[in-house]
Design a protein around this motif. Structure first.
Motif, PDB file in Angstrom:
ATOM      1  N   GLN A   1      58.135   2.765  38.334  1.00 46.97           N
ATOM      2  CA  GLN A   1      58.885   3.622  39.257  1.00 46.97           C
ATOM      3  C   GLN A   1      59.773   2.805  40.189  1.00 46.97           C
ATOM      4  O   GLN A   1      60.932   3.141  40.422  1.00 46.97           O
ATOM      5  CB  GLN A   1      57.913   4.479  40.075  1.00 46.97           C
ATOM      6  N   LEU A   2      59.216   1.717  40.740  1.00 45.07           N
ATOM      7  CA  LEU A   2      59.987   0.908  41.682  1.00 45.07           C
ATOM      8  C   LEU A   2      61.172   0.236  40.999  1.00 45.07           C
ATOM      9  O   LEU A   2      62.284   0.214  41.539  1.00 45.07           O
ATOM     10  CB  LEU A   2      59.081  -0.145  42.333  1.00 45.07           C
ATOM     11  N   LYS A   3      60.955  -0.321  39.812  1.00 48.70           N
ATOM     12  CA  LYS A   3      62.055  -0.986  39.098  1.00 48.70           C
ATOM     13  C   LYS A   3      63.141   0.015  38.721  1.00 48.70           C
ATOM     14  O   LYS A   3      64.339  -0.263  38.855  1.00 48.70           O
ATOM     15  CB  LYS A   3      61.526  -1.678  37.844  1.00 48.70           C
ATOM     16  N   ALA A   4      62.727   1.201  38.244  1.00 51.09           N
ATOM     17  CA  ALA A   4      63.702   2.192  37.786  1.00 51.09           C
ATOM     18  C   ALA A   4      64.469   2.830  38.938  1.00 51.09           C
ATOM     19  O   ALA A   4      65.565   3.351  38.738  1.00 51.09           O
ATOM     20  CB  ALA A   4      62.996   3.285  36.980  1.00 51.09           C
ATOM     21  N   ARG A   5      63.912   2.808  40.145  1.00 48.67           N
ATOM     22  CA  ARG A   5      64.582   3.411  41.288  1.00 48.67           C
ATOM     23  C   ARG A   5      65.610   2.484  41.924  1.00 48.67           C
ATOM     24  O   ARG A   5      66.359   2.897  42.814  1.00 48.67           O
ATOM     25  CB  ARG A   5      63.546   3.851  42.332  1.00 48.67           C
ATOM     26  N   ALA A   6      65.630   1.222  41.519  1.00 52.33           N
ATOM     27  CA  ALA A   6      66.653   0.300  42.035  1.00 52.33           C
ATOM     28  C   ALA A   6      68.028   0.748  41.550  1.00 52.33           C
ATOM     29  O   ALA A   6      68.166   1.318  40.466  1.00 52.33           O
ATOM     30  CB  ALA A   6      66.359  -1.119  41.565  1.00 52.33           C
ATOM     31  N   TYR A   7      69.037   0.488  42.351  1.00 54.32           N
ATOM     32  CA  TYR A   7      70.400   0.883  41.984  1.00 54.32           C
ATOM     33  C   TYR A   7      71.354  -0.279  42.230  1.00 54.32           C
ATOM     34  O   TYR A   7      71.074  -1.183  43.027  1.00 54.32           O
ATOM     35  CB  TYR A   7      70.851   2.106  42.783  1.00 54.32           C
ATOM     36  N   GLY A   8      72.481  -0.261  41.533  1.00 54.35           N
ATOM     37  CA  GLY A   8      73.455  -1.347  41.640  1.00 54.35           C
ATOM     38  C   GLY A   8      73.472  -2.157  40.364  1.00 54.35           C
ATOM     39  O   GLY A   8      72.469  -2.240  39.641  1.00 54.35           O
ATOM     40  N   SER A   9      74.587  -2.802  40.077  1.00 57.61           N
ATOM     41  CA  SER A   9      74.742  -3.508  38.808  1.00 57.61           C
ATOM     42  C   SER A   9      74.509  -5.007  38.929  1.00 57.61           C
ATOM     43  O   SER A   9      73.635  -5.561  38.267  1.00 57.61           O
ATOM     44  CB  SER A   9      76.133  -3.245  38.229  1.00 57.61           C
ATOM     45  N   SER A  10      75.250  -5.687  39.792  1.00 59.30           N
ATOM     46  CA  SER A  10      75.132  -7.144  39.889  1.00 59.30           C
ATOM     47  C   SER A  10      73.822  -7.555  40.547  1.00 59.30           C
ATOM     48  O   SER A  10      73.036  -8.315  39.980  1.00 59.30           O
ATOM     49  CB  SER A  10      76.311  -7.722  40.685  1.00 59.30           C
ATOM     50  N   ILE A  11      73.575  -7.049  41.757  1.00 60.31           N
ATOM     51  CA  ILE A  11      72.307  -7.301  42.451  1.00 60.31           C
ATOM     52  C   ILE A  11      71.700  -5.945  42.796  1.00 60.31           C
ATOM     53  O   ILE A  11      72.092  -5.313  43.782  1.00 60.31           O
ATOM     54  CB  ILE A  11      72.511  -8.141  43.730  1.00 60.31           C
ATOM     55  N   PRO A  12      70.748  -5.467  42.004  1.00 65.86           N
ATOM     56  CA  PRO A  12      70.133  -4.160  42.279  1.00 65.86           C
ATOM     57  C   PRO A  12      69.419  -4.144  43.626  1.00 65.86           C
ATOM     58  O   PRO A  12      68.929  -5.177  44.104  1.00 65.86           O
ATOM     59  CB  PRO A  12      69.140  -3.999  41.120  1.00 65.86           C
ATOM     60  N   HIS A  13      69.344  -2.954  44.221  1.00 72.19           N
ATOM     61  CA  HIS A  13      68.699  -2.767  45.516  1.00 72.19           C
ATOM     62  C   HIS A  13      67.753  -1.570  45.484  1.00 72.19           C
ATOM     63  O   HIS A  13      67.938  -0.641  44.699  1.00 72.19           O
ATOM     64  CB  HIS A  13      69.745  -2.521  46.612  1.00 72.19           C
ATOM     65  N   LEU A  14      66.755  -1.617  46.350  1.00 76.24           N
ATOM     66  CA  LEU A  14      65.923  -0.465  46.660  1.00 76.24           C
ATOM     67  C   LEU A  14      66.189  -0.060  48.099  1.00 76.24           C
ATOM     68  O   LEU A  14      66.497  -0.919  48.927  1.00 76.24           O
ATOM     69  CB  LEU A  14      64.438  -0.811  46.506  1.00 76.24           C
ATOM     70  N   ASP A  15      66.044   1.214  48.404  1.00 73.87           N
ATOM     71  CA  ASP A  15      66.153   1.626  49.798  1.00 73.87           C
ATOM     72  C   ASP A  15      64.911   2.424  50.199  1.00 73.87           C
ATOM     73  O   ASP A  15      64.032   2.708  49.380  1.00 73.87           O
ATOM     74  CB  ASP A  15      67.447   2.403  50.073  1.00 73.87           C
ATOM     75  N   VAL A  16      64.835   2.769  51.462  1.00 75.74           N
ATOM     76  CA  VAL A  16      63.668   3.446  52.019  1.00 75.74           C
ATOM     77  C   VAL A  16      63.387   4.755  51.291  1.00 75.74           C
ATOM     78  O   VAL A  16      62.233   5.061  50.932  1.00 75.74           O
ATOM     79  CB  VAL A  16      63.863   3.677  53.527  1.00 75.74           C
ATOM     80  N   SER A  17      64.413   5.549  51.037  1.00 73.92           N
ATOM     81  CA  SER A  17      64.210   6.859  50.418  1.00 73.92           C
ATOM     82  C   SER A  17      63.658   6.729  49.003  1.00 73.92           C
ATOM     83  O   SER A  17      62.830   7.543  48.575  1.00 73.92           O
ATOM     84  CB  SER A  17      65.517   7.654  50.403  1.00 73.92           C
ATOM     85  N   GLN A  18      64.108   5.717  48.266  1.00 72.90           N
ATOM     86  CA  GLN A  18      63.624   5.526  46.899  1.00 72.90           C
ATOM     87  C   GLN A  18      62.152   5.138  46.889  1.00 72.90           C
ATOM     88  O   GLN A  18      61.379   5.588  46.037  1.00 72.90           O
ATOM     89  CB  GLN A  18      64.462   4.460  46.183  1.00 72.90           C
ATOM     90  N   ILE A  19      61.746   4.309  47.838  1.00 71.52           N
ATOM     91  CA  ILE A  19      60.339   3.900  47.911  1.00 71.52           C
ATOM     92  C   ILE A  19      59.472   5.062  48.380  1.00 71.52           C
ATOM     93  O   ILE A  19      58.369   5.274  47.868  1.00 71.52           O
ATOM     94  CB  ILE A  19      60.194   2.675  48.832  1.00 71.52           C
ATOM     95  N   LYS A  20      59.947   5.839  49.326  1.00 74.63           N
ATOM     96  CA  LYS A  20      59.182   6.989  49.811  1.00 74.63           C
ATOM     97  C   LYS A  20      58.857   7.977  48.695  1.00 74.63           C
ATOM     98  O   LYS A  20      57.811   8.627  48.711  1.00 74.63           O
ATOM     99  CB  LYS A  20      59.969   7.723  50.909  1.00 74.63           C
TER     100      LYS A  20
END
Length: 465
Positions: free
Chosen positions: A397-416
């Protein structure tokens, strides 16, 4: 941060005794002082090469990666040797490892990074035995008939051993050391103390292995209690094809989020015996600190250690530097035992989304804004959240919720929004306590290793007594 400018006067004899080397590294690192102190030490000293079976590395060759465990061996890169947890390592072909046995690591060896950041060391514990390792790591294989492996590691990792190892560095842009650069390194013999130091290092290694076993047990207990089947381990997000309704892509259109790899974990959680709940309902807050200006200081009396996200993964996390205690916003950076840390950026196959329950110097230390904080009501809930996110269900879930192409990111809402099994207060406390105990074991392992090094350093300073 710019490198500090240093000036130092050295006797001309140091140049003569060091092969007339004119690069400043060996003279500024403390290697010369260490060598002089060891030369005057009345205790017996033996060259490293005479105490080892071999000092070597795997040699450079292209790697043949595989996906199935039946065809592969776990492979450590130069940074992985420092890691507390070896789960999620990529697999290199068994056929390639058989063709080059130098890839294989054995328990009790001292591992030394030999290119890039040189001189980082790890003691090969039992869960590293049989794992393959990069040519960027030098193997020091002790002759156990002549020296205790734990003592040799503690000495090489001491403030006397490290400067001597690093002093062999050569190269301007990408630095290296080779086995012959450390083969004549003097190793003092400290009698009965060597056995005691060895036992402490072995104790540290055993505690680290026990901590990983506890985490695996906790994950298995959680899955059993929730009625969840075991998912095959993964490092990244494998290629796949999946069909989804158009209504599902209103908020997100990226393929990883809608992949079968991610859907499988989410659907199994929904159909589990225990209904899922979200991270936001388990914790008191999920926080991403604001960016802040780094102001490094030197005095520990006025500073707090600051850790980057890479250091969070190490078996003995070390800070980058100190920042002022009275800095504005420092409270939002300092972490405690009831906080789970999640690196928010990096490559999908890297540390992004890898949960950490604080231990060692991390407790009470400051962590950069690149780690999102999951603040929990108590330690056991934090332990459970850590276990749930550490599982394959959490990882996907955490890996798939990352967004962005060059350097993917997670944010608070995705982790929640990540889903975890809601097992009820009793089981959450029971499973969470295993996660807490794993962090305590890692903390105790650091204390054992530090004590071993201090014994060696104090004995050398006292003249070998």
């Amino acid at each position: 941060m710019s490198r500090k400018f240093q000036v130092k006067s050295v006797p001309s004899t140091w140049l003569e005794n060091n092969g007339r080397r004119l690069d400043c590294g060996p003279y500024l690192s403390g290697a010369m002082e260490a060598r002089e102190l060891l030369r005057k030490l009345p205790a017996e000293k033996t060259h490293l090469a005479n105490l080892t079976v071999d000092i070597f590395h795997a040699g450079r060759e292209s790697r043949q990666w595989v996906e199935a465990e039946e065809f592969g061996v776990r492979f450590m890169g130069s940074t992985d040797v420092l890691a507390a947890d070896l789960s999620g390592l990529p697999l290199i072909s068994k056929k390639q490892v058989r063709a080059n046995p130098n890839f294989t690591i054995r328990a009790g060896w001292t591992l030394i990074t030999r290119s890039g950041t040189i001189g980082r060391m790890a003691y090969a514990r039992s869960d590293m035995d049989g794992v393959a390792c990069s040519e960027h790591v030098m193997r020091v294989a002790p002759d156990e008939q002549k020296i205790k492996p734990g003592y040799l590691y503690a000495y090489l990792h001491s403030r006397f051993g490290v400067p001597l190892v690093v002093s062999g560095t050569y190269g301007a842009i990408i630095q290296h050391i080779e086995p012959h650069h450390i083969s004549d390194l003097p190793v003092p013999r400290l009698g009965e103390l060597e056995e005691h130091v060895h036992n402490l290092i072995e104790c540290a290694a055993e505690k680290r292995v026990a901590a990983n076993d506890l985490i695996n047990t906790a994950i298995a207990n959680m899955a059993t209690a929730a009625g969840l089947p075991e998912l095959p381990a993964s490092n990244g997000i494998p290629f796949g094809v999946n069909a989804v309704s158009s209504t599902c892509i209103v908020n997100r259109m990226d393929g990883a989020f809608h992949s079968h790899h991610h859907d499988e974990a989410v659907f199994l959680l929904k159909d589990a015996k225990a209904p899922p709940t979200s991270i936001s309902e388990m914790c008191t807050s999920v926080v991403e600190p604001n960016r802040f200006k780094r102001i490094p200081i030197d005095d520990p009396a006025f500073g707090v250690p600051l850790f980057g996200t890479s250091a969070l993964m190490w078996s003995d996390p070390k800070p980058s530097y100190l920042i002022p205690k009275n800095m504005t916003g420092i409270d939002s950076l300092v972490v405690g035992k009831s906080t789970v840390l999640i690196p928010r950026s990096g490559q999908i196959t890297g540390i992004i989304g890898s949960p950490v329950l604080p231990y060692g110097e991390l407790i009470g230390g400051a962590v950069s804004e690149d780690a999102i904080r999951i603040n929990c009501p108590d330690e056991n809930v934090a332990g459970y959240v850590f276990v749930a996110l550490k599982s394959e269900y959490g990882r996907r879930q955490l890996k798939a919720r990352a967004y962005g192409s060059s350097i993917p990111h997670l944010d608070v809402s995705q982790i929640k929004s990540v889903q975890v099994p809601n097992l009820g207060a009793r089981l959450i406390e029971e499973i969470g306590s295993l996660g807490v105990q794993s962090a305590k074991l890692r903390h105790e392992a650091i204390a054992c290793e530090n004590q071993a090094r201090e014994l060696v350093e104090n004995a050398i300073e006292a003249g070998g007594h």
